[in-house]
Design a protein around this motif. Structure first.
Motif, mmCIF file in Angstrom:
data_model
loop_
_atom_site.group_PDB
_atom_site.id
_atom_site.type_symbol
_atom_site.label_atom_id
_atom_site.label_comp_id
_atom_site.label_asym_id
_atom_site.label_seq_id
_atom_site.Cartn_x
_atom_site.Cartn_y
_atom_site.Cartn_z
ATOM 1 N N THR A 1 0.940 11.840 20.743
ATOM 2 C CA THR A 1 0.487 12.721 21.824
ATOM 3 C C THR A 1 -0.430 13.816 21.287
ATOM 4 O OG1 THR A 1 2.542 14.008 21.598
ATOM 5 C CG2 THR A 1 2.487 12.293 23.291
ATOM 6 N N ASN B 1 -4.239 14.576 22.467
ATOM 7 C CA ASN B 1 -4.661 15.916 22.881
ATOM 8 C C ASN B 1 -5.937 16.363 22.180
ATOM 9 O OD1 ASN B 1 -2.498 16.165 24.627
ATOM 10 N ND2 ASN B 1 -1.209 17.236 23.146
ATOM 11 N N THR B 2 -6.167 15.887 20.966
ATOM 12 C CA THR B 2 -7.395 16.284 20.268
ATOM 13 C C THR B 2 -8.636 15.660 20.891
ATOM 14 O OG1 THR B 2 -7.282 14.458 18.650
ATOM 15 C CG2 THR B 2 -6.128 16.516 18.090
ATOM 16 N N TRP B 3 -8.449 14.666 21.737
ATOM 17 C CA TRP B 3 -9.584 14.046 22.421
ATOM 18 C C TRP B 3 -9.878 14.701 23.765
ATOM 19 C CZ3 TRP B 3 -7.016 8.568 21.957
ATOM 20 C CH2 TRP B 3 -6.957 8.199 20.610
ATOM 21 N N ALA B 4 -9.173 15.787 24.089
ATOM 22 C CA ALA B 4 -9.255 16.379 25.431
ATOM 23 C C ALA B 4 -10.688 16.671 25.849
ATOM 24 C CB ALA B 4 -8.407 17.644 25.490
ATOM 25 N N ASP B 5 -11.453 17.345 25.004
ATOM 26 C CA ASP B 5 -12.823 17.701 25.374
ATOM 27 C C ASP B 5 -13.672 16.466 25.634
ATOM 28 O OD1 ASP B 5 -12.038 20.280 25.073
ATOM 29 O OD2 ASP B 5 -13.341 20.753 23.374
ATOM 30 N N LEU C 1 -12.598 13.483 26.581
ATOM 31 C CA LEU C 1 -12.142 12.810 27.797
ATOM 32 C C LEU C 1 -12.631 13.538 29.046
ATOM 33 C CD1 LEU C 1 -8.476 11.885 26.779
ATOM 34 C CD2 LEU C 1 -10.504 10.429 26.757
ATOM 35 N N VAL C 2 -12.620 14.878 28.988
ATOM 36 C CA VAL C 2 -13.120 15.650 30.135
ATOM 37 C C VAL C 2 -14.616 15.389 30.337
ATOM 38 C CG1 VAL C 2 -13.591 17.984 30.985
ATOM 39 C CG2 VAL C 2 -11.345 17.430 30.042
ATOM 40 N N LEU D 1 -7.442 10.471 31.767
ATOM 41 C CA LEU D 1 -7.058 11.869 31.953
ATOM 42 C C LEU D 1 -5.592 11.985 32.357
ATOM 43 C CD1 LEU D 1 -10.079 13.696 33.653
ATOM 44 C CD2 LEU D 1 -9.306 13.784 31.281
ATOM 45 N N LEU E 1 -3.728 11.910 29.209
ATOM 46 C CA LEU E 1 -3.836 13.205 28.546
ATOM 47 C C LEU E 1 -2.881 14.216 29.171
ATOM 48 C CD1 LEU E 1 -5.311 15.188 26.610
ATOM 49 C CD2 LEU E 1 -6.965 15.564 28.456
ATOM 50 N N LEU E 2 -2.825 14.268 30.496
ATOM 51 C CA LEU E 2 -1.970 15.238 31.180
ATOM 52 C C LEU E 2 -0.493 14.966 30.920
ATOM 53 C CD1 LEU E 2 -3.881 15.444 34.578
ATOM 54 C CD2 LEU E 2 -3.750 17.223 32.823
ATOM 55 N N GLN F 1 0.367 16.058 27.083
ATOM 56 C CA GLN F 1 0.364 17.479 26.711
ATOM 57 C C GLN F 1 1.747 18.117 26.779
ATOM 58 O OE1 GLN F 1 -2.823 18.952 29.207
ATOM 59 N NE2 GLN F 1 -4.303 18.800 27.554
#
Length: 384
Positions: free
Chosen positions: A210, A214-218, A220-221, A317, A320-321, A324
């Motif tokens: 996980t 989370n490090t891929w968040a930017d 993925l957004v 996404l 990702l949610l 987190q």
């Protein structure tokens, strides 16, 4: 049954992936521990907003009044985001910025949702929790730091898998959980390292996986912005820029009518990364334990307060949610936080003992190299 060559390969993988990522995993475990209890630490340090007690049915202030209160604290800045804590709707957290895409010089004002009075101004760029969060998320290095930590998390996952593969042949001549206390200090540490490592294996794998997501968040957004979001705002592609924003309260009420069974998670102002230059992005969340983590964007025209589009987030996404809160143990309240903290502390021991064992083995190898061949063979026999 693994062959000798396969064992050497898995042992090499476990050794070097562990060595490369261990220091960073130690850092992440140390910084992650206070983040598990960030609300409690915030209250202890006095950095959390403390709203006054009021009747449960106390009237709510208009979000337009809330914005006026926040903007009066920082003239010249504009709205960026408005949000609430999942378990406390008594406070609106208003984030202000110089421009909708600013990353620096952000200000936040906590405003009472009932009286529209200022409660606090949380510091976004200083303090103990800011340092812990920044080290844990990106090493103060933005996206490059996040991606680097993601690579360290990948090495961790390889180390965990290889360690699990090696555990079975290692334990072939030992009882499960046996610690050979009569042997040398290094052997006892090795047995403890293996025992605690296998006990925390699943947890550490989940947290590592996980954390990597989370490090891929930017990224993925950004993928969502150029994909689904671009489709949602396509009718406004050639629209002239806004000269004045309409009522935020009216926009939120329109979003609530669109999704009456959901609650507000956060609101993005026009021009930010979660909206368009012509929309308020009102992100709604569910009311159940799991659905409360899942968001649904409702785009509302920032002038007319008309809903123009609303659709579920794509699977990546959603993943990702979900990852987190699982990463920080936010699903099960205080009991899960305590379990996560205990496992974090045990993992610190596993990582530290692994580093100790490697250093001890190197020291032993150097000592053996300086001994006469006969004596070296005797020592090797005693240590086996």
């Amino acid at each position: 049954m693994l062959s000798a060559r396969a064992l050497r390969t898995w042992s090499w993988l476990h050794k070097w992936t562990s060595l490369v990522c261990t220091v960073f995993m130690l850092l992440l475990c140390l910084t992650g521990l206070p983040l598990i209890f960030h609300h409690e630490i915030g209250h202890l340090l006095g950095t959390e907003a403390e709203p006054a007690d009021m009747a449960a049915d106390a009237p709510r202030a208009s979000l337009d009044a809330v914005m006026q209160t926040a903007l009066a604290r920082h003239p010249g800045k504009g709205g960026m985001f408005v949000s609430q804590e999942e378990d406390d709707d008594r406070v609106w957290y208003v984030t202000l910025s110089d421009t909708p895409t600013s990353n620096d010089n952000l200000k936040q004002v906590a405003v009472d949702a009932r009286s529209a009075q200022t409660l606090a101004e949380p510091q976004l760029d200083r303090g103990f929790m800011y340092v812990m969060r920044s080290l844990h998320i990106d090493l103060f290095s933005g996206l490059p730091g996040m991606l680097f930590l993601g690579f360290m998390a990948l090495l961790l996952l390889i180390a965990l898998v290889s360690g699990a593969v090696l555990y079975a042949p290692f334990m072939r001549k030992l009882r499960f959980a046996e610690v050979r206390r009569e042997r040398s200090t290094r052997i006892k540490w090795l047995d403890l390292h293996n025992l605690l490592g296998i006990v925390t294996l699943v947890w550490f794998f989940v947290v590592g996986a996980t954390g990597m997501i989370n490090t891929w968040a930017d990224l993925l957004v950004k993928a969502w912005q150029f994909g689904e979001m671009a489709e949602m705002v396509a009718p406004y592609k050639n629209a002239p820029p806004l000269t004045q924003l309409g009522s935020l309260e009216a926009a939120v009420q329109a979003a609530r009518r669109q999704e009456p069974d959901m609650k507000i998670a956060f609101i993005a102002f026009p021009g930010t990364s979660f909206s368009s230059p012509h929309h308020y992005g009102v992100f709604m969340r569910g009311t159940e334990a799991l659905t409360s983590r899942l968001l649904k964007p409702v785009l509302v025209d920032a002038q007319t307060a008309q809903v123009t589009d609303s659709r579920k987030l794509p699977w990546y996404l959603t993943a990702l949610l979900v990852s987190q809160p699982l990463h920080f143990g936010d699903y099960g309240g205080k009991p899960m936080q305590i379990i996560w903290a205990a496992l974090d502390i045990i993992t610190l021991f596993v990582l530290g003992s692994g580093l100790y064992l490697w250093l001890a083995k190197r020291k032993t190898a150097r000592q053996d190299a300086t001994q006469p061949s006969g004596e070296s063979a005797q020592l090797a026999e005693l240590r086996s």
